[in-house]
Scaffold this motif. Sequence first.
Motif, short mmCIF file in Angstrom:
data_model
loop_
_atom_site.label_atom_id
_atom_site.label_comp_id
_atom_site.label_asym_id
_atom_site.label_seq_id
_atom_site.Cartn_x
_atom_site.Cartn_y
_atom_site.Cartn_z
N THR A 9 0.85 -1.19 0.00
CA THR A 9 0.00 0.00 0.00
C THR A 9 0.88 1.24 0.00
O THR A 9 1.99 1.23 0.52
CB THR A 9 -0.92 0.04 1.23
OG1 THR A 9 -0.11 -0.03 2.40
CG2 THR A 9 -1.90 -1.12 1.23
N SER A 32 1.77 3.84 6.61
CA SER A 32 0.68 3.28 5.81
C SER A 32 -0.02 2.26 6.70
O SER A 32 0.41 2.01 7.82
CB SER A 32 1.21 2.61 4.54
OG SER A 32 1.81 1.37 4.84
N ILE A 33 -1.07 1.64 6.18
CA ILE A 33 -1.73 0.62 6.98
C ILE A 33 -0.89 -0.64 7.10
O ILE A 33 -1.15 -1.48 7.95
CB ILE A 33 -3.14 0.29 6.45
CG1 ILE A 33 -3.08 -0.21 5.01
CG2 ILE A 33 -4.06 1.48 6.60
CD1 ILE A 33 -4.38 -0.78 4.52
N ASP A 34 0.15 -0.75 6.30
CA ASP A 34 1.06 -1.90 6.36
C ASP A 34 2.20 -1.71 7.35
O ASP A 34 2.69 -2.67 7.94
CB ASP A 34 1.67 -2.21 5.00
CG ASP A 34 0.67 -2.79 4.03
OD1 ASP A 34 -0.25 -3.49 4.49
OD2 ASP A 34 0.80 -2.54 2.83
N PRO A 84 -1.83 -6.13 13.36
CA PRO A 84 -2.37 -4.82 13.74
C PRO A 84 -3.81 -4.94 14.26
O PRO A 84 -4.59 -5.73 13.76
CB PRO A 84 -2.32 -4.02 12.44
CG PRO A 84 -2.29 -5.04 11.36
CD PRO A 84 -1.60 -6.24 11.92
N PHE A 86 -7.64 -3.34 15.20
CA PHE A 86 -8.59 -2.44 14.53
C PHE A 86 -8.36 -1.00 15.00
O PHE A 86 -8.42 -0.07 14.22
CB PHE A 86 -10.03 -2.89 14.81
CG PHE A 86 -11.04 -2.10 14.05
CD1 PHE A 86 -11.17 -2.23 12.67
CD2 PHE A 86 -11.88 -1.22 14.71
CE1 PHE A 86 -12.09 -1.48 11.97
CE2 PHE A 86 -12.81 -0.47 14.00
CZ PHE A 86 -12.93 -0.61 12.63
N MET A 89 -5.49 0.44 13.11
CA MET A 89 -5.88 0.74 11.73
C MET A 89 -6.73 2.01 11.66
O MET A 89 -6.54 2.85 10.79
CB MET A 89 -6.65 -0.43 11.10
CG MET A 89 -5.80 -1.67 10.86
SD MET A 89 -4.50 -1.43 9.64
CE MET A 89 -3.08 -1.09 10.66
N ARG A 90 -7.68 2.17 12.60
CA ARG A 90 -8.51 3.38 12.63
C ARG A 90 -7.65 4.63 12.84
O ARG A 90 -7.87 5.66 12.22
CB ARG A 90 -9.56 3.29 13.72
CG ARG A 90 -10.72 2.38 13.36
CD ARG A 90 -11.76 2.42 14.45
NE ARG A 90 -12.25 3.77 14.61
CZ ARG A 90 -13.50 4.14 14.44
NH1 ARG A 90 -14.40 3.25 14.14
NH2 ARG A 90 -13.87 5.39 14.60
N ILE A 93 -5.70 5.28 9.54
CA ILE A 93 -6.61 5.78 8.50
C ILE A 93 -7.03 7.21 8.81
O ILE A 93 -7.10 8.05 7.91
CB ILE A 93 -7.82 4.84 8.35
CG1 ILE A 93 -7.36 3.51 7.74
CG2 ILE A 93 -8.90 5.48 7.48
CD1 ILE A 93 -8.38 2.40 7.79
N TYR A 106 -13.56 4.45 6.76
CA TYR A 106 -13.23 3.23 7.48
C TYR A 106 -13.81 2.01 6.79
O TYR A 106 -13.12 1.26 6.14
CB TYR A 106 -13.73 3.29 8.93
CG TYR A 106 -13.07 4.38 9.73
CD1 TYR A 106 -13.81 5.43 10.22
CD2 TYR A 106 -11.72 4.36 9.96
CE1 TYR A 106 -13.22 6.44 10.95
CE2 TYR A 106 -11.10 5.36 10.69
CZ TYR A 106 -11.86 6.40 11.18
OH TYR A 106 -11.25 7.39 11.90
#
Length: 118
Positions: A9, A32-34, A84, A86, A89-90, A93, A106
């Motif tokens: 990503t 990033s989310i990764d 990771p 949630f 991740m929130r 993001i 989301y």
Amino acid sequence: MEAVANRQTPCRPGQSLLVKVESGLYPVLDISIDGISLQCGKLKKGDIFSVEISSIFSVDDSVDGVCEVVHADGYKAHARFVRPTFRLMRYIIGHLADVAGVEPYYLKRSRAAGKSAG
């Protein structure tokens, strides 16, 4: 630098984010989310470590996670998030949305997903 080039990503600047690793506080270069890149020369490839990511504007605005270093060059380290949450991740993001100047996106359920095919 091959691991960095193979990211799944896209990453965005980690502006206004800091990461606490052990007793040190380091600037986030990108995120990033990764995973995350941080300006920290003491980490080595394969290291697994706990992080606390926070905003420079509010240390109470933070989230915890676990990372594994995939590349390190003595100046910076690139790490992927290990399992990771949630909440993590929130948080990421939300930061990415702030950097892009948009509302966080989301989870959105498609109208078609709720209808049966028939």
